[in-house]
Design a protein around this motif. Structure first.
Motif, mmCIF file in Angstrom:
data_model
loop_
_atom_site.group_PDB
_atom_site.id
_atom_site.type_symbol
_atom_site.label_atom_id
_atom_site.label_comp_id
_atom_site.label_asym_id
_atom_site.label_seq_id
_atom_site.Cartn_x
_atom_site.Cartn_y
_atom_site.Cartn_z
ATOM 1 N N LEU A 153 15.128 5.946 9.897
ATOM 2 C CA LEU A 153 13.753 6.130 9.185
ATOM 3 C C LEU A 153 12.734 4.993 8.991
ATOM 4 O O LEU A 153 11.482 5.267 9.179
ATOM 5 N N MET A 154 13.664 3.883 9.206
ATOM 6 C CA MET A 154 12.479 2.778 9.306
ATOM 7 C C MET A 154 11.764 2.482 10.691
ATOM 8 O O MET A 154 10.763 2.141 10.795
ATOM 9 N N ALA A 155 12.650 3.037 11.592
ATOM 10 C CA ALA A 155 11.917 2.916 12.849
ATOM 11 C C ALA A 155 10.808 3.893 13.136
ATOM 12 O O ALA A 155 9.824 3.778 13.910
ATOM 13 N N PHE A 156 11.161 5.235 12.594
ATOM 14 C CA PHE A 156 9.908 6.112 12.328
ATOM 15 C C PHE A 156 8.813 5.664 11.555
ATOM 16 O O PHE A 156 7.460 5.710 12.137
ATOM 17 N N LEU A 157 8.981 5.068 10.379
ATOM 18 C CA LEU A 157 7.877 4.487 9.549
ATOM 19 C C LEU A 157 7.133 3.474 10.056
ATOM 20 O O LEU A 157 6.067 3.248 9.910
ATOM 21 N N THR A 158 7.816 2.647 11.012
ATOM 22 C CA THR A 158 7.205 1.420 11.586
ATOM 23 C C THR A 158 6.600 1.648 13.045
ATOM 24 O O THR A 158 6.169 0.774 13.791
ATOM 25 N N MET A 159 6.577 2.893 13.342
ATOM 26 C CA MET A 159 6.051 3.302 14.708
ATOM 27 C C MET A 159 4.585 2.711 14.872
ATOM 28 O O MET A 159 4.191 2.464 16.017
ATOM 29 N N PRO A 160 3.769 3.062 13.771
ATOM 30 C CA PRO A 160 2.375 2.597 14.213
ATOM 31 C C PRO A 160 2.035 1.232 14.221
ATOM 32 O O PRO A 160 1.209 0.798 14.596
ATOM 33 N N LEU A 161 3.091 0.596 13.585
ATOM 34 C CA LEU A 161 2.849 -0.986 13.620
ATOM 35 C C LEU A 161 2.922 -1.669 15.181
ATOM 36 O O LEU A 161 3.775 -1.262 15.820
ATOM 37 N N GLY A 172 5.836 -7.157 16.594
ATOM 38 C CA GLY A 172 5.384 -8.553 15.788
ATOM 39 C C GLY A 172 6.482 -8.828 14.803
ATOM 40 O O GLY A 172 7.491 -8.196 14.537
ATOM 41 N N ALA A 173 6.375 -10.026 14.066
ATOM 42 C CA ALA A 173 7.167 -10.501 13.169
ATOM 43 C C ALA A 173 7.437 -9.464 11.778
ATOM 44 O O ALA A 173 8.528 -9.229 11.544
ATOM 45 N N VAL A 174 6.441 -8.797 11.435
ATOM 46 C CA VAL A 174 6.488 -7.959 10.341
ATOM 47 C C VAL A 174 7.284 -6.775 10.744
ATOM 48 O O VAL A 174 8.484 -6.229 10.168
ATOM 49 N N LYS A 175 7.182 -6.090 11.899
ATOM 50 C CA LYS A 175 7.847 -4.905 12.294
ATOM 51 C C LYS A 175 9.505 -5.421 12.636
ATOM 52 O O LYS A 175 10.499 -4.564 12.248
ATOM 53 N N ALA A 176 9.545 -6.505 12.978
ATOM 54 C CA ALA A 176 11.079 -6.949 13.325
ATOM 55 C C ALA A 176 11.668 -7.195 12.083
ATOM 56 O O ALA A 176 12.925 -6.991 11.810
ATOM 57 N N HIS A 177 11.011 -7.858 10.991
ATOM 58 C CA HIS A 177 11.407 -7.947 9.734
ATOM 59 C C HIS A 177 12.021 -6.715 9.057
ATOM 60 O O HIS A 177 12.934 -6.719 8.616
ATOM 61 N N LEU A 178 11.261 -5.686 9.186
ATOM 62 C CA LEU A 178 11.436 -4.360 8.567
ATOM 63 C C LEU A 178 12.580 -3.683 9.080
ATOM 64 O O LEU A 178 13.376 -2.914 8.369
ATOM 65 N N LEU A 179 12.372 -3.840 10.418
ATOM 66 C CA LEU A 179 13.639 -3.154 11.188
ATOM 67 C C LEU A 179 14.983 -3.807 10.983
ATOM 68 O O LEU A 179 15.918 -3.290 11.015
#
Length: 445
Positions: free
Chosen positions: A397-405, A408-415
Motif C-alpha cells: 500500500l505504501m509503495a502504491f501511495l508513494t508512486m507519484p513521489l 529521494g529521502a522522503v520516499k525512502a523514509h516512507l517505504l
C-alpha cells in the motif's frame, strides 16, 4: 459499570455474515496467489490455528472483563505461565537433575508454602502484636527458604548445563499439559486475586500489569525451570511430525494422487490436525461459557458488573464472586498458553511481550464485542488475520501511495517505515469500531 453496555437490537444475521467473511478470507489465502494473498494452504492454516488460540485467550479475557468488569492487564503473564506446563509435563526427565537438587527444591517449595500459611493464620488470629509476629515469621522463612532453594538451583543448573540445566519434565502425554497449564494460571490468579481484587479498577490494572511482567521475568531468569532465555525446544506434539509423514510411502502416494508435493502435503496434514484439536477445545469452551453466561450465576455476575453497590446490598459477596471469575478467566488464558507452546514446539520467554499478548488480545475483545462469547471469537479471528496480513499489505500500500513521489529521502523514509503499518492499522481499526460500533461488531445481548 453501567447498564448501557447492553446491546440494542442488532441484526441476527450480522454474526453469521462476519464469520462467513472470515471463512472467505482464509479460503482466499489458501487458494489465490496475488499481491494480497499467498495462495498457500500452509500459510492459511497457520494463520487460522493461531487465530483459534488467540480466540481462546480472548475468551478468557472476556470472562474476566465482559462478565465481571475486571480489567486484567497482565494477560501475557498468565499466558506464559500456561506455556510452562508442556515443558514440565511432557518433556523427558533430565538425567541427574532430580538427584542433584530436586528433593531440596521440593522441600524449599513446601517450606515456603508452610511459612505463608503460618503467617496467614497468625494474621487472622493473633492480637495487637500480630504485625510483629507475622514480620518475624516471614523474615525467618525467607532466610530458611533461600538456604534450601539456592544450592538446589545451582546444582540443577550445573547438571549438563550446555544441553539441559533444568529440572526436566515428567514425560507424560502433551495433551495432559493443556489442563495443567490452565491449573497453573488458575493457582497464580487465585494468589493474585486474594491480594489485588480489593483494589479499584485502575489500581487493579496496574497491579496485574506488574504481576504479568514479574511472571515473564521469572521465566526468563530461572534457568532451572525451563532453561530461561536459552529456550526449550523439542516439546512433544499431539500430531505427527512432517518428516515422518514424508518418509511414509502410503502418505507420499496419497499426496501424489491429489497432486501435491509430499512436503507441502505433510505440512497441511499436520496443521489440519492442530486445527481439529484447537477447534474442538474452542467450541467446548464457548459452549461452557454460554451455559455459564445464561445461568443464574452468569446473570448474578452481570448484575455485579453493572452495579456492585446494589448487588452487595442484595447480599451478594462481590469480592468472592470477582475472585471466582478472575480465576476462571485466567485458567482459560493459561490453557491457551499451553496450546500455543505445544503448537510451536518451543518455549521462548523473550517472545512474551505485552504488545502482542495483552494489547492485541484486548483489541480482539473490544472489536468483537465484550460480554459476547461469539463476538469475542469473531474479533480474535478477524484481528489476528489482519495482524498477519497487514505486514504484507502495508508495504504494498505504501509503495502504491508513494508512486507519484520522486525518488529521494522522503520516499525512502516512507517505504522504510511501512513495517509499522501493522500498528497503524490496528489503531485505525480500533478507532473505527469505537466510533461506529462502540459495543463491538457483535454486541452483548
Amino acid at each position: 459499570m453501567s447498564s448501557n453496555r447492553q446491546a440494542g437490537q442488532a441484526s441476527p444475521w450480522r454474526a453469521p455474515a462476519l464469520f462467513c467473511v472470515i471463512v472467505a478470507l482464509v479460503i482466499l489465502e489458501g487458494t489465490t496467489r496475488n499481491a494480497l494473498f499467498s495462495g498457500s494452504w500452509n500459510t492459511a492454516l497457520g494463520i487460522l490455528n493461531m487465530g483459534i488460540i488467540s480466540a481462546i485467550t480472548a475468551l478468557g479475557v472476556n470472562i474476566i472483563w465482559g462478565y465481571a468488569g475486571l480489567f486484567n492487564a497482565g494477560v501475557v503473564g498468565f499466558l506464559a505461565l500456561g506455556g510452562l506446563a508442556p515443558v514440565l509435563i511432557s518433556t523427558q526427565p533430565v538425567p541427574g537433575a532430580w538427584s542433584a537438587g530436586g528433593a531440596r527444591m521440593l522441600a524449599a517449595m513446601l517450606m515456603g508454602l508452610a511459612v505463608l500459611a503460618l503467617a496467614t493464620w497468625l494474621w487472622r488470629r493473633a492480637g495487637a502484636r500480630r504485625g510483629i509476629a507475622v514480620a518475624l515469621i516471614l523474615l525467618a522463612g525467607f532466610f530458611a527458604f533461600r538456604w534450601l532453594f539456592d544450592p538446589a538451583v545451582m546444582a540443577i543448573e550445573a547438571n549438563n548445563a550446555a544441553r539441559a540445566g533444568n529440572i526436566g519434565g515428567l514425560g507424560l502425554p502433551v495433551l495432559l499439559s493443556w489442563p495443567v497449564g490452565g491449573l497453573l494460571a488458575a493457582v497464580a490468579a487465585w494468589a493474585v486475586g486474594k491480594v489485588a481484587l480489593g483494589l479499584r479498577s485502575d489500581y487493579l490494572a496496574i497491579a496485574t500489569l506488574g504481576i504479568g511482567e514479574i511472571i515473564v521475568a521469572v521465566l526468563k531468569n530461572e534457568d532451572w525451570l525451563a532453561r530461561g532465555v536459552k529456550n526449550m525446544t523439542g516439546i512433544p506434539r499431539p500430531v505427527p511430525y512432517e518428516l515422518d509423514l514424508q518418509s511414509n510411502a502410503e502418505f507420499a502416494a496419497e499426496a501424489a494422487r491429489v497432486g501435491l508435493p509430499v512436503a507441502e502435503a505433510a505440512g497441511i496434514w499436520v496443521k489440519l490436525g492442530y486445527t481439529s484439536l484447537f477447534t474442538a477445545v474452542l467450541l467446548s469452551l464457548v459452549l461452557l461459557a454460554e451455559l455459564a453466561l445464561n445461568s443464574p450465576w452468569g446473570r448474578m455476575m452481570r448484575a455485579i458488573r453493572d452495579n456492585e453497590v446494589a448487588a452487595g446490598a442484595m447480599g451478594k459477596n462481590v469480592t468472592a464472586r470477582h475472585l471466582q471469575v478472575f480465576v476462571l478467566g485466567c485458567a482459560v488464558i493459561g490453557l491457551s498458553g499451553a496450546m500455543m507452546v505445544t503448537s510451536d514446539g518451543l518455549l521462548n520467554p523473550t517472545s512474551f511481550n505485552p504488545l502482542r499478548y495483552t494489547f492485541l488480545i484486548w483489541v480482539m475483545v473490544i472489536v468483537g464485542g465484550s460480554g459476547n462469547n461469539w463476538g469475542t471469537v469473531l474479533g480474535a479471528l478477524l484481528i489476528w488475520f489482519l495482524w498477519i496480513k497487514v505486514e504484507v499489505w502495508g508495504p504494498q500500500l505504501m509503495a502504491f501511495l508513494t508512486m507519484p513521489l520522486p525518488a529521494g529521502a522522503v520516499k525512502a523514509h516512507l517505504l522504510g517505515s511501512a513495517a509499522h503499518m501493522r500498528f497503524i492499522a490496528m489503531g485505525l481499526v480500533l478507532l473505527l469500531v469505537l466510533r461506529f460500533a462502540p459495543r463491538g461488531l457483535v454486541p452483548e445481548r
